[in-house]
Design a protein around this motif. Structure first.
Motif, short mmCIF file in Angstrom:
data_model
loop_
_atom_site.label_atom_id
_atom_site.label_comp_id
_atom_site.label_asym_id
_atom_site.label_seq_id
_atom_site.Cartn_x
_atom_site.Cartn_y
_atom_site.Cartn_z
N GLY A 20 -15.20 -37.11 -24.84
CA GLY A 20 -14.44 -35.76 -25.89
C GLY A 20 -15.74 -35.48 -26.44
N THR A 21 -15.45 -34.41 -27.65
CA THR A 21 -15.64 -33.58 -28.40
C THR A 21 -16.36 -35.13 -29.70
OG1 THR A 21 -15.30 -32.16 -27.94
CG2 THR A 21 -17.05 -32.19 -29.85
N VAL A 22 -17.59 -35.31 -29.28
CA VAL A 22 -18.47 -35.70 -30.85
C VAL A 22 -18.22 -34.84 -31.94
CG1 VAL A 22 -19.70 -37.01 -31.85
CG2 VAL A 22 -19.48 -37.06 -29.71
N SER A 23 -17.22 -34.72 -33.52
CA SER A 23 -17.33 -33.74 -34.12
C SER A 23 -17.73 -34.92 -35.14
CB SER A 23 -16.07 -33.73 -35.06
OG SER A 23 -14.73 -34.65 -34.88
N THR A 24 -17.93 -34.44 -36.43
CA THR A 24 -18.82 -34.75 -37.11
C THR A 24 -17.56 -35.55 -38.11
OG1 THR A 24 -20.56 -33.68 -38.02
CG2 THR A 24 -20.05 -34.86 -39.42
N ARG A 25 -17.22 -35.04 -38.33
CA ARG A 25 -15.55 -36.05 -38.76
C ARG A 25 -15.21 -36.88 -37.76
NH1 ARG A 25 -10.30 -32.71 -41.17
NH2 ARG A 25 -8.80 -34.72 -41.35
N ALA A 26 -15.18 -37.23 -36.89
CA ALA A 26 -14.18 -37.85 -36.52
C ALA A 26 -15.30 -39.03 -36.05
CB ALA A 26 -13.84 -37.57 -34.70
N VAL A 27 -16.92 -39.20 -36.06
CA VAL A 27 -17.76 -40.02 -35.77
C VAL A 27 -17.42 -40.55 -36.95
CG1 VAL A 27 -19.93 -38.30 -35.88
CG2 VAL A 27 -19.91 -40.88 -34.41
N CYS A 28 -17.39 -39.83 -38.11
CA CYS A 28 -17.63 -40.82 -39.46
C CYS A 28 -16.31 -41.40 -39.96
CB CYS A 28 -17.97 -39.54 -40.08
SG CYS A 28 -19.17 -39.10 -40.46
N GLU A 29 -14.94 -41.35 -39.14
CA GLU A 29 -14.05 -41.86 -39.16
C GLU A 29 -13.86 -42.90 -38.74
OE1 GLU A 29 -11.31 -39.16 -38.55
OE2 GLU A 29 -10.87 -38.15 -40.18
N ARG A 30 -14.70 -42.78 -37.70
CA ARG A 30 -14.25 -44.29 -36.67
C ARG A 30 -15.96 -45.20 -37.00
NH1 ARG A 30 -13.76 -42.88 -30.03
NH2 ARG A 30 -14.18 -45.29 -29.24
N ALA A 31 -16.41 -44.60 -37.49
CA ALA A 31 -17.52 -45.39 -38.08
C ALA A 31 -17.44 -46.05 -39.33
CB ALA A 31 -18.98 -44.61 -38.27
#
Length: 218
Positions: A20-31
């Motif tokens: 998938g695309t690693v967006s700043t928002r998505a990766v921060c939400e996941r972490a």
């Protein structure tokens, strides 16, 4: 318990593996962190991605010398292919974002490790071309066959073995003790030994000898 930096690395790694695309928002939400935490540890989203790739790749290239340079070269080749097949998304990012005239800092450890193995082969009288040239040739073949296998529905590991042996044959002289050394291989051996142990040679003498040996090797 994982700290914020480790959680960001893990989240980005999982997202890359999923393709998938690693967006700043998505990766921060996941972490489970806020964007300023990502910027604090990695400077930018690309800095985080580079850290993930560099961690995975340096783990893979950390191969101890066994004293058998030919065996180590084959092991390194096979591990490279296996890494690509097990982590195709990582591998595509590692070798699919080439920029003209700009070597990739993330894949540099692989090149350096390969050059070290080939320099060891030169010290054993096995190399027919300079270590830097040999490393370029072997790595190009290794990357090419790995990308080819990734694209195959059923990876043909026999193809990898055949390309590996052809690539090594192009830079190494026979391991058979009865095969005479060529002028080039003898010069390369002496150059590698002098680089490892310059003895009492002055810097000027080393430079002159190195120039002469390089000419003989070519």
């Amino acid at each position: 318990m994982q700290n914020a930096r480790d959680r960001l690395l893990l989240a980005a790694a999982e997202m890359l593996e999923d393709g998938g695309t690693v967006s700043t928002r998505a990766v921060c939400e996941r972490a489970g962190v806020q964007a300023p935490t990502l910027y604090h540890h990695f400077g930018s989203k690309q800095g985080l991605i580079d850290a993930v790739l560099n961690h995975g790749f340096t783990q893979y290239v950390a191969v101890e010398s066994s004293g058998d340079p030919l065996g180590d070269l084959r092991v390194g080749w096979d591990r490279h292919v296996r890494f690509g097949l097990e982590h195709p998304s990582f591998y595509g990012l590692l070798y699919g974002r080439a920029e003209p005239g700009k070597p990739c800092a993330v894949t540099a450890p692989a090149h350096a490790a390969l050059r070290d193995r080939l320099t060891e082969a030169a010290r054993n009288g096995l190399l027919n071309v300079p270590a830097d040239d040999a490393a370029e040739q072997v790595l190009a073949a290794n990357v090419g066959v790995t990308l080819t296998l990734i694209a195959q529905p059923e990876p043909d590991l026999g193809l990898s073995a055949r390309v590996r042996e052809a690539a090594l044959a192009g830079v190494l002289r026979s391991h058979d003790a009865e095969t005479p050394a060529t002028r080039a291989s003898a010069a390369l051996t002496l150059r590698a030994l002098v680089d490892e142990d310059p003895a009492d040679l002055t810097p000027g003498e080393r430079a002159l000898l190195g120039e002469l040996l390089d000419r003989l090797a070519r």
